[in-house]
Enzyme design. Structure first.
Site, PDB file in Angstrom:
ATOM      1  N   GLY A 173      15.453  17.919  46.165  1.00  0.00           N
ATOM      2  CA  GLY A 173      14.968  18.779  47.241  1.00  0.00           C
ATOM      3  C   GLY A 173      14.124  19.909  46.669  1.00  0.00           C
ATOM      4  O   GLY A 173      13.939  20.012  45.452  1.00  0.00           O
ATOM      5  N   ALA A 174      13.612  20.765  47.554  1.00  0.00           N
ATOM      6  CA  ALA A 174      12.825  21.922  47.108  1.00  0.00           C
ATOM      7  C   ALA A 174      12.935  23.030  48.146  1.00  0.00           C
ATOM      8  O   ALA A 174      13.165  22.768  49.330  1.00  0.00           O
ATOM      9  CB  ALA A 174      11.359  21.535  46.939  1.00  0.00           C
ATOM     10  N   ASP A 175      12.791  24.250  47.698  1.00  0.00           N
ATOM     11  CA  ASP A 175      12.792  25.382  48.631  1.00  0.00           C
ATOM     12  C   ASP A 175      11.418  25.591  49.239  1.00  0.00           C
ATOM     13  O   ASP A 175      11.304  26.042  50.386  1.00  0.00           O
ATOM     14  CB  ASP A 175      13.289  26.643  47.914  1.00  0.00           C
ATOM     15  CG  ASP A 175      14.734  26.472  47.483  1.00  0.00           C
ATOM     16  OD1 ASP A 175      15.575  26.180  48.354  1.00  0.00           O
ATOM     17  OD2 ASP A 175      15.026  26.561  46.277  1.00  0.00           O
ATOM     18  N   GLY A 200      20.021  26.643  45.573  1.00  0.00           N
ATOM     19  CA  GLY A 200      21.426  26.278  45.391  1.00  0.00           C
ATOM     20  C   GLY A 200      21.913  26.552  43.978  1.00  0.00           C
ATOM     21  O   GLY A 200      22.987  26.083  43.579  1.00  0.00           O
ATOM     22  N   GLU A 247      18.400  20.798  37.261  1.00  0.00           N
ATOM     23  CA  GLU A 247      17.338  20.108  38.024  1.00  0.00           C
ATOM     24  C   GLU A 247      16.065  19.991  37.197  1.00  0.00           C
ATOM     25  O   GLU A 247      15.398  18.952  37.205  1.00  0.00           O
ATOM     26  CB  GLU A 247      17.046  20.878  39.322  1.00  0.00           C
ATOM     27  CG  GLU A 247      18.180  20.768  40.331  1.00  0.00           C
ATOM     28  CD  GLU A 247      18.013  21.667  41.536  1.00  0.00           C
ATOM     29  OE1 GLU A 247      18.664  21.410  42.558  1.00  0.00           O
ATOM     30  OE2 GLU A 247      17.258  22.646  41.467  1.00  0.00           O
TER      31      GLU A 247
HETATM   32  O1  LIG Z   1      16.819  23.674  44.348  1.00  0.00           O
HETATM   33  C1  LIG Z   1      17.791  23.364  44.977  1.00  0.00           C
HETATM   34  C2  LIG Z   1      19.161  23.720  44.564  1.00  0.00           C
HETATM   35  O2  LIG Z   1      19.134  24.512  43.419  1.00  0.00           O
HETATM   36  C3  LIG Z   1      17.652  22.589  46.243  1.00  0.00           C
HETATM   37  O3  LIG Z   1      17.073  21.356  45.953  1.00  0.00           O
HETATM   38  C4  LIG Z   1      16.809  23.383  47.179  1.00  0.00           C
HETATM   39  O4  LIG Z   1      17.473  24.623  47.429  1.00  0.00           O
HETATM   40  C5  LIG Z   1      16.549  22.655  48.502  1.00  0.00           C
HETATM   41  O5  LIG Z   1      17.725  22.498  49.202  1.00  0.00           O
HETATM   42  P1  LIG Z   1      17.776  21.906  50.693  1.00  0.00           P
HETATM   43  O6  LIG Z   1      17.497  20.442  50.590  1.00  0.00           O
HETATM   44  O7  LIG Z   1      19.169  22.228  51.136  1.00  0.00           O
HETATM   45  O8  LIG Z   1      16.752  22.649  51.498  1.00  0.00           O
END
Ligand SMILES: O=C(CO)[C@H](O)[C@H](O)COP(=O)(O)O
Length: 273
Positions: free
Chosen positions: A102-104, A117, A123
């Site tokens: 995933g990504a922010d 997270g 990662e």
């Molecule tokens: O980098 C991350 C955790 O460190 C996640 O992949 C990122 O926060 C995206 O999370 P989500 O799929 O809940 O939006």
């Protein structure tokens, strides 16, 4: 016996639009990039990744029995184990066929912010170890420049005893006056990563974030910093599920990290219905 944290993929019929978008992105990316010849697969963290695992499971035991899945932290390790997939670690498998995470936020050059997270150290190791690194997210994460919607700042993992010094440097030297130590929600004190470290969130100006590689390198040079949640020139493609059921794909024109990024729209992906 593994303990469930509630992070397991549950095929819900009444998903919210955002959850449907995450699932759409995840399913489409798996269908496109997790192929029968891929045997070592990196599994990222966050709330989109359970849909990645859910889709991989539907590829069937015949394919999955010969695969090994490498987690980026506690959550994805549990997902792998609870889904009865084979668990490995990156020290056994330093070369990974494909990692999906995933990504922010993801910008127009496929740079991204990660670490919402607090898992970005592992990662990044799994992203670097992967021959192909793929991002999955809902439409809110598809931006022009990093920091556009995700205003919490760049997640930075630091060794605990150095946090005050790193914070001071970020605030007074690198130009992030609002950098703060991330505090836990259901525990007194700071968030502690899977590696026993603290997390600082450092917002930077729009100008700085237009050149994420430079800001990433400057932060990483601070002694005490373990890893920075800016992933530059790493992803080959990013899939964004949209509210209307379409998927936007940003991808490199060729698997070369300086190749231009193309944006495409898939009107009705076959898989996720
Ligand atoms: O980098 C991350 C955790 O460190 C996640 O992949 C990122 O926060 C995206 O999370 P989500 O799929 O809940 O939006």
């Amino acid at each position: 016996m593994p303990v469930s944290t509630g992070a397991l993929p549950i095929t819900a019929k009444n998903l919210s639009v955002i959850e449907q978008s995450k699932r759409l992105a995840a399913y489409t990316a798996v269908d496109k990039h997790i192929l029968p010849e891929h045997k070592i697969i990196g599994i990222g963290s966050g709330s989109t990744v359970p849909y990645v695992v859910e889709r991989i499971v539907t590829q069937g035991n015949e394919l999955n029995k010969d695969r090994v899945f490498i987690p980026t932290g506690f959550q994805s390790k549990e997902l792998i184990v609870m889904s009865k997939l084979n668990l490995g670690d990156v020290d056994q498998y330093p070369t990974i066929d494909v990692t999906i995470d995933g990504a922010d936020e993801v910008d127009t050059e496929l740079n991204c912010i990660k670490g919402g997270g607090a898992c970005h150290l592992r990662e990044k190791v799994l992203a670097e170890a992967a021959k192909t690194f793929i991002l999955v997210a809902d439409y809110r994460k598809n931006v022009e420049y990093l920091g556009q919607n995700f205003t919490a700042g760049v997640p930075i993992e630091v060794v605990p005893f150095a946090y005050a010094k790193v914070l001071q440097n970020l605030q007074h030297v690198l130009g992030s006056p609002n950098a703060t130590l991330r505090m836990a929600k259901a525990k007194a004190g700071p968030v502690v990563s899977d590696n026993g470290n603290f997390i600082i969130d450092a917002p930077f100006s729009r100008e700085d974030m237009k050149d994420p590689y430079t800001i990433m390198a400057r932060i990483k040079m601070l002694t005490g910093v373990v890893e920075v949640g800016l992933f530059c020139h790493m992803a080959e493609a990013s899939y964004f599920g949209n509210e209307d059921g379409s998927v936007t794909v940003k991808r490199r024109a060729s698997p070369n990290h300086v190749a231009p990024v193309i944006e495409e729209h898939i009107a009705s992906p076959a898989g996720p219905q």
